[in-house]
Design a protein around this motif. Structure first.
Motif, PDB file in Angstrom:
ATOM      1  N   GLY A 148     -93.952  66.775 -32.657  1.00  0.00           N
ATOM      2  CA  GLY A 148     -93.186  66.912 -33.883  1.00  0.00           C
ATOM      3  C   GLY A 148     -91.731  67.255 -33.655  1.00  0.00           C
ATOM      4  O   GLY A 148     -91.114  66.851 -32.670  1.00  0.00           O
ATOM      5  N   GLY A 149     -91.184  68.053 -34.595  1.00  0.00           N
ATOM      6  CA  GLY A 149     -89.774  68.401 -34.523  1.00  0.00           C
ATOM      7  C   GLY A 149     -89.489  69.729 -33.868  1.00  0.00           C
ATOM      8  O   GLY A 149     -88.325  70.097 -33.694  1.00  0.00           O
ATOM      9  N   ASP A 156     -96.609  69.920 -34.433  1.00  0.00           N
ATOM     10  CA  ASP A 156     -96.946  70.267 -33.058  1.00  0.00           C
ATOM     11  C   ASP A 156     -98.448  70.483 -32.926  1.00  0.00           C
ATOM     12  O   ASP A 156     -99.195  70.481 -33.907  1.00  0.00           O
ATOM     13  CB  ASP A 156     -96.178  71.533 -32.671  1.00  0.00           C
ATOM     14  CG  ASP A 156     -96.103  71.741 -31.167  1.00  0.00           C
ATOM     15  OD1 ASP A 156     -96.377  70.802 -30.415  1.00  0.00           O
ATOM     16  OD2 ASP A 156     -95.775  72.869 -30.751  1.00  0.00           O
ATOM     17  N   PHE A 157     -98.888  70.711 -31.695  1.00  0.00           N
ATOM     18  CA  PHE A 157    -100.306  70.964 -31.458  1.00  0.00           C
ATOM     19  C   PHE A 157    -100.777  72.175 -32.255  1.00  0.00           C
ATOM     20  O   PHE A 157    -100.055  73.170 -32.416  1.00  0.00           O
ATOM     21  CB  PHE A 157    -100.566  71.204 -29.969  1.00  0.00           C
ATOM     22  CG  PHE A 157    -100.635  69.950 -29.155  1.00  0.00           C
ATOM     23  CD1 PHE A 157    -101.714  69.087 -29.277  1.00  0.00           C
ATOM     24  CD2 PHE A 157     -99.623  69.628 -28.266  1.00  0.00           C
ATOM     25  CE1 PHE A 157    -101.788  67.922 -28.520  1.00  0.00           C
ATOM     26  CE2 PHE A 157     -99.685  68.475 -27.498  1.00  0.00           C
ATOM     27  CZ  PHE A 157    -100.771  67.615 -27.629  1.00  0.00           C
ATOM     28  N   PHE A 158    -102.014  72.104 -32.708  1.00  0.00           N
ATOM     29  CA  PHE A 158    -102.627  73.175 -33.486  1.00  0.00           C
ATOM     30  C   PHE A 158    -102.563  74.502 -32.731  1.00  0.00           C
ATOM     31  O   PHE A 158    -102.299  75.556 -33.308  1.00  0.00           O
ATOM     32  CB  PHE A 158    -104.088  72.801 -33.793  1.00  0.00           C
ATOM     33  CG  PHE A 158    -104.863  73.848 -34.534  1.00  0.00           C
ATOM     34  CD1 PHE A 158    -104.722  73.982 -35.901  1.00  0.00           C
ATOM     35  CD2 PHE A 158    -105.737  74.690 -33.863  1.00  0.00           C
ATOM     36  CE1 PHE A 158    -105.439  74.949 -36.590  1.00  0.00           C
ATOM     37  CE2 PHE A 158    -106.460  75.653 -34.539  1.00  0.00           C
ATOM     38  CZ  PHE A 158    -106.312  75.780 -35.907  1.00  0.00           C
ATOM     39  N   ASN A 170     -96.459  79.688 -22.884  1.00  0.00           N
ATOM     40  CA  ASN A 170     -97.741  79.060 -22.517  1.00  0.00           C
ATOM     41  C   ASN A 170     -98.076  77.942 -23.512  1.00  0.00           C
ATOM     42  O   ASN A 170     -99.162  77.899 -24.092  1.00  0.00           O
ATOM     43  CB  ASN A 170     -98.851  80.105 -22.477  1.00  0.00           C
ATOM     44  CG  ASN A 170     -98.517  81.262 -21.563  1.00  0.00           C
ATOM     45  OD1 ASN A 170     -97.774  81.113 -20.588  1.00  0.00           O
ATOM     46  ND2 ASN A 170     -99.042  82.440 -21.873  1.00  0.00           N
ATOM     47  N   THR A 171     -97.138  77.047 -23.686  1.00  0.00           N
ATOM     48  CA  THR A 171     -97.164  76.042 -24.740  1.00  0.00           C
ATOM     49  C   THR A 171     -98.004  74.828 -24.361  1.00  0.00           C
ATOM     50  O   THR A 171     -97.970  74.363 -23.215  1.00  0.00           O
ATOM     51  CB  THR A 171     -95.716  75.587 -25.047  1.00  0.00           C
ATOM     52  OG1 THR A 171     -94.905  76.753 -25.266  1.00  0.00           O
ATOM     53  CG2 THR A 171     -95.666  74.704 -26.258  1.00  0.00           C
ATOM     54  N   THR A 172     -98.733  74.314 -25.340  1.00  0.00           N
ATOM     55  CA  THR A 172     -99.442  73.046 -25.170  1.00  0.00           C
ATOM     56  C   THR A 172     -98.458  71.906 -25.402  1.00  0.00           C
ATOM     57  O   THR A 172     -97.714  71.905 -26.391  1.00  0.00           O
ATOM     58  CB  THR A 172    -100.625  72.938 -26.144  1.00  0.00           C
ATOM     59  OG1 THR A 172    -101.533  74.020 -25.884  1.00  0.00           O
ATOM     60  CG2 THR A 172    -101.365  71.620 -25.969  1.00  0.00           C
ATOM     61  N   LEU A 173     -98.455  70.931 -24.502  1.00  0.00           N
ATOM     62  CA  LEU A 173     -97.461  69.859 -24.507  1.00  0.00           C
ATOM     63  C   LEU A 173     -98.129  68.510 -24.266  1.00  0.00           C
ATOM     64  O   LEU A 173     -99.313  68.423 -23.939  1.00  0.00           O
ATOM     65  CB  LEU A 173     -96.423  70.113 -23.406  1.00  0.00           C
ATOM     66  CG  LEU A 173     -95.651  71.439 -23.463  1.00  0.00           C
ATOM     67  CD1 LEU A 173     -94.939  71.691 -22.141  1.00  0.00           C
ATOM     68  CD2 LEU A 173     -94.664  71.436 -24.616  1.00  0.00           C
ATOM     69  N   ARG A 482     -98.954  66.637 -39.952  1.00  0.00           N
ATOM     70  CA  ARG A 482     -98.110  66.891 -41.129  1.00  0.00           C
ATOM     71  C   ARG A 482     -96.674  66.438 -40.901  1.00  0.00           C
ATOM     72  O   ARG A 482     -95.927  66.208 -41.853  1.00  0.00           O
ATOM     73  CB  ARG A 482     -98.111  68.380 -41.471  1.00  0.00           C
ATOM     74  CG  ARG A 482     -99.368  68.863 -42.134  1.00  0.00           C
ATOM     75  CD  ARG A 482     -99.174  70.279 -42.634  1.00  0.00           C
ATOM     76  NE  ARG A 482    -100.446  70.958 -42.818  1.00  0.00           N
ATOM     77  CZ  ARG A 482    -100.585  72.274 -42.864  1.00  0.00           C
ATOM     78  NH1 ARG A 482     -99.520  73.050 -42.712  1.00  0.00           N
ATOM     79  NH2 ARG A 482    -101.773  72.811 -43.043  1.00  0.00           N
ATOM     80  N   GLN A 483     -96.253  66.324 -39.655  1.00  0.00           N
ATOM     81  CA  GLN A 483     -94.914  65.832 -39.356  1.00  0.00           C
ATOM     82  C   GLN A 483     -94.667  64.486 -40.026  1.00  0.00           C
ATOM     83  O   GLN A 483     -93.590  64.239 -40.574  1.00  0.00           O
ATOM     84  CB  GLN A 483     -94.747  65.687 -37.834  1.00  0.00           C
ATOM     85  CG  GLN A 483     -93.492  64.963 -37.387  1.00  0.00           C
ATOM     86  CD  GLN A 483     -92.237  65.761 -37.607  1.00  0.00           C
ATOM     87  OE1 GLN A 483     -92.232  66.963 -37.445  1.00  0.00           O
ATOM     88  NE2 GLN A 483     -91.153  65.095 -37.976  1.00  0.00           N
ATOM     89  N   ASP A 484     -95.651  63.615 -39.985  1.00  0.00           N
ATOM     90  CA  ASP A 484     -95.483  62.248 -40.486  1.00  0.00           C
ATOM     91  C   ASP A 484     -96.191  62.015 -41.812  1.00  0.00           C
ATOM     92  O   ASP A 484     -96.254  60.884 -42.291  1.00  0.00           O
ATOM     93  CB  ASP A 484     -95.981  61.250 -39.438  1.00  0.00           C
ATOM     94  CG  ASP A 484     -95.252  61.418 -38.105  1.00  0.00           C
ATOM     95  OD1 ASP A 484     -94.041  61.638 -38.143  1.00  0.00           O
ATOM     96  OD2 ASP A 484     -95.904  61.336 -37.050  1.00  0.00           O
ATOM     97  N   LEU A 485     -96.741  63.074 -42.397  1.00  0.00           N
ATOM     98  CA  LEU A 485     -97.351  62.994 -43.720  1.00  0.00           C
ATOM     99  C   LEU A 485     -96.248  62.752 -44.746  1.00  0.00           C
ATOM    100  O   LEU A 485     -95.218  63.422 -44.732  1.00  0.00           O
ATOM    101  CB  LEU A 485     -98.081  64.296 -44.025  1.00  0.00           C
ATOM    102  CG  LEU A 485     -99.001  64.344 -45.241  1.00  0.00           C
ATOM    103  CD1 LEU A 485    -100.213  63.444 -45.052  1.00  0.00           C
ATOM    104  CD2 LEU A 485     -99.448  65.792 -45.486  1.00  0.00           C
TER     105      LEU A 485
END
Length: 589
Positions: A148-149, A156-158, A170-173, A482-485
């Motif tokens: 996302g943004g 972004d990831f849940f 400790n980010t999911t990418l 939701r980014q592209d909703l």
């Protein structure tokens, strides 16, 4: 600089020289930060923030002091990579389906890749997370990006979204389109990967796009950097400067600024790490290094005096620092005040690398290489800049430049010229003196130019809803976020009240599994519904998880609107995202 004052920066490097090997195409290292304003650096006059590495880079760079990006994130990125006004690329917003760049667009990475470059991106992409809009679909051979943004935003990831106080750690990418989790602070993690990219010993030149998501909100940072500024009192003469917006900073503004400055110093340390690695690898003499930010600062703080913040077409929203150096092509410690913009970067770099612009590509920008080098005076030019929520509007938040003059339309009435602003930026860079009444002929001419560009871009074929392709072998599992909703209820996109639709294309006939994911456990008996065109299916939640799967839904190839929602005692709510996965071929008809 923009405030008319010579910056206090380090020593003067030696004069510009020749390339190490004229037959070798230069590498390109492009570093961009997110929501870091013009005034968030020592070299632009900030009395508080510590940015010694970037200040030293500024001292040995050519500094473009009249450089403009779009007012917000995704539009800037689209224009930077294509050389075209962002509306032409299909990007017209930062979410609500407006931050997906048309797959038909040809990016700088695609051109360089086809010319033998090794290409990589780390950090923020923000131009589409699904096939065929991902970095891997647009010319980047390697990618490590967030969704996302922004990290922790609804696109972004849940796993990141639900950690509201620690998503930057400790980010999911996504790594080359696959889900990974990296330990550490996000800016450090992206830098670590940039260093790995630089260490790869290959003969091909490289294009590395380091696109940091900091210091964008949420304002999370390592304790070490937060401690650096926790006692900052904002009590200098600059802080009290009469007539400046930052003199009225609230306690909340100051608290945010302390965190932003900590994030900025962390960025600076990481930029220092990258520049040191470039030197260690013996790449310094043949690498073009660019540093810039994507738009103005989001929160109120020192910004060198420019009017407005991120999101506005005022100078404070669009004028950003731009540093360029290296490969024997650019003079050190030099200011260039020519009107330049993100749309000029692609053609300028192609000329610098001696790669012709593909004949089928029309750019709105033009090469500024000789102007930056001081070999050619800046030619007269015009430039259009605009952004508003949703689809483009002509006078809501737009600007049109003609050399040193700028017309601003901010909630203006197209039939009343007195609702516009006209400024001579050479004499009035802070946009304080409106010349519309005294220069009506000039204002009318610039308004005519603004109208002409707006009408042109409004007819761009890519300025239409982009369709995510589901069921393709290129992306077996499509995550619709939701980014592209899209829809009129997206003001609530941070909450489960956000509902709308996705534009998709089903690539192949088949049975599909549809999984609606909520932000919490779905109460037993809640009905989960999914509608794909006229095909609607539902199932009842068992109260055991945050997802409901509807399996084996037969969908035919074609274009659809997709909706997903929950009906329960709390009313209608939307999912965090919807997963669409095509079943095994053996189960298809």
């Amino acid at each position: 600089m923009g405030n008319g004052q010579k910056p206090s920066i380090g020593g003067r490097p030696s004069a510009v020289g020749g390339q190490k090997d004229p037959g070798t195409r230069p590498n390109i290292l492009l570093i961009m930060t997110d929501d870091q304003g013009y005034g968030d650096f020592g070299f632009t006059g900030n009395p508080h923030v510590k940015t010694p590495n970037i200040d030293r880079l500024a001292a040995r760079s050519t500094r473009l002091t009249n450089f403009h990006n779009s007012p917000v994130c995704a539009p800037t990125r689209a224009s930077l990579l294509t050389g075209r006004y962002h509306q032409r690329t299909g990007v017209h917003d930062t979410y609500n389906g407006g931050a997906i760049m048309a797959a038909e667009e040809v990016t700088l990475a695609e051109i360089l890749s086809k010319s033998g470059y090794r290409t990589g991106i780390v950090g923020k992409w923000h131009l589409g997370d699904n096939y065929p809009f991902r970095p891997s679909d647009q010319g980047f051979q390697y990618s490590l990006i967030h969704g996302g943004g922004g990290v922790g935003q609804p696109g972004d990831f849940f796993e990141n979204f639900i950690r509201t106080d620690s998503s930057y750690f400790n980010t999911t990418l996504y790594e080359n389109d696959r889900k990974v989790r990296r330990q550490g602070y996000c800016t450090d993690v992206f830098t670590d990967q940039a260093l790995e990219f630089l260490k790869e010993k290959k003969s091909a030149p490289f294009f590395l796009y380091v696109s940091y998501n900091a210091p964008h909100t949420p304002l999370q940072l390592p304790e070490k950097y937060e401690d650096m500024y926790k006692n900052l009192a904002f009590d200098t003469e600059t802080d009290r400067q009469e007539g400046k917006a930052w003199a009225k900073m609230t306690d909340k503004d100051k608290a945010d600024a302390r965190k932003v400055y900590g994030m900025a110093t962390n960025i600076d340390d990481n930029v220092g790490r990258i520049l040191a690695e470039v030197k260690n690898q013996g790449l310094e003499e043949n690498t073009i290094v660019i540093f810039l930010t994507d738009n103005g600062n989001q929160q109120l703080r020192f910004n060198a005096g420019f009017r407005g913040l991120k999101g506005s077409a005022w100078e404070g929203g669009t004028r950003v620092p731009f540093l360029i150096s290296g490969a024997g092509l650019f003079q050190p410690d030099k200011d260039v005040n020519a009107l330049l913009a993100h749309i000029d970067v692609l053609p300028t770099l192609l000329e610098a690398t001696k790669i012709p612009l593909p004949a089928n590509i029309h750019t709105d920008g033009r090469s500024a290489l000789k102007t930056i080098q001081g070999k050619l005076a800046a030619a007269p030019r015009t430039f259009y800049n605009a952004w508003n929520r949703g689809w483009p509007e002509p006078y809501r938040n737009a600007a049109f430049y003609e050399n040193n003059h700028k017309l601003v339309a901010f909630n203006s009435d197209g039939d009343d010229l007195n609702t516009f602003g006209l400024f001579d930026l050479d004499k009035d860079p802070y946009e304080q003196h409106n010349l519309v009444a005294s220069e009506p002929t000039l204002a009318k001419r610039l308004k005519k130019g603004l109208d002409s560009v707006f009408n042109d871009i409004s007819n761009s074929p890519n300025l239409a809803p982009r369709r995510i392709i589901a069921g393709s072998a290129h992306e077996p599992l499509s995550i619709l976020t939701r980014q592209d909703l899209s829809g009129t209820n997206m003001g609530a996109w941070l909450s489960d009240k956000a509902t709308g639709y996705w534009n998709i294309t089903i690539a192949r006939d088949g049975f599909y599994n549809l999984r609606s994911i909520h932000t919490g456990i779905i109460p037993k008996g809640t009905r989960s519904l999914v509608r794909v065109g006229h095909v609607q299916r539902s199932a009842l939640a068992k109260g055991e998880s945050n997802a409901v799967t509807i399996s084996g839904v037969w969908l035919k190839k074609g274009d659809y609107l997709v909706e997903s929602w929950f009906e329960g005692q709390g009313g209608v709510t939307g999912p965090y995202y919807l997963e669409m996965e095509r079943g095994n071929a053996t189960t298809d008809r």
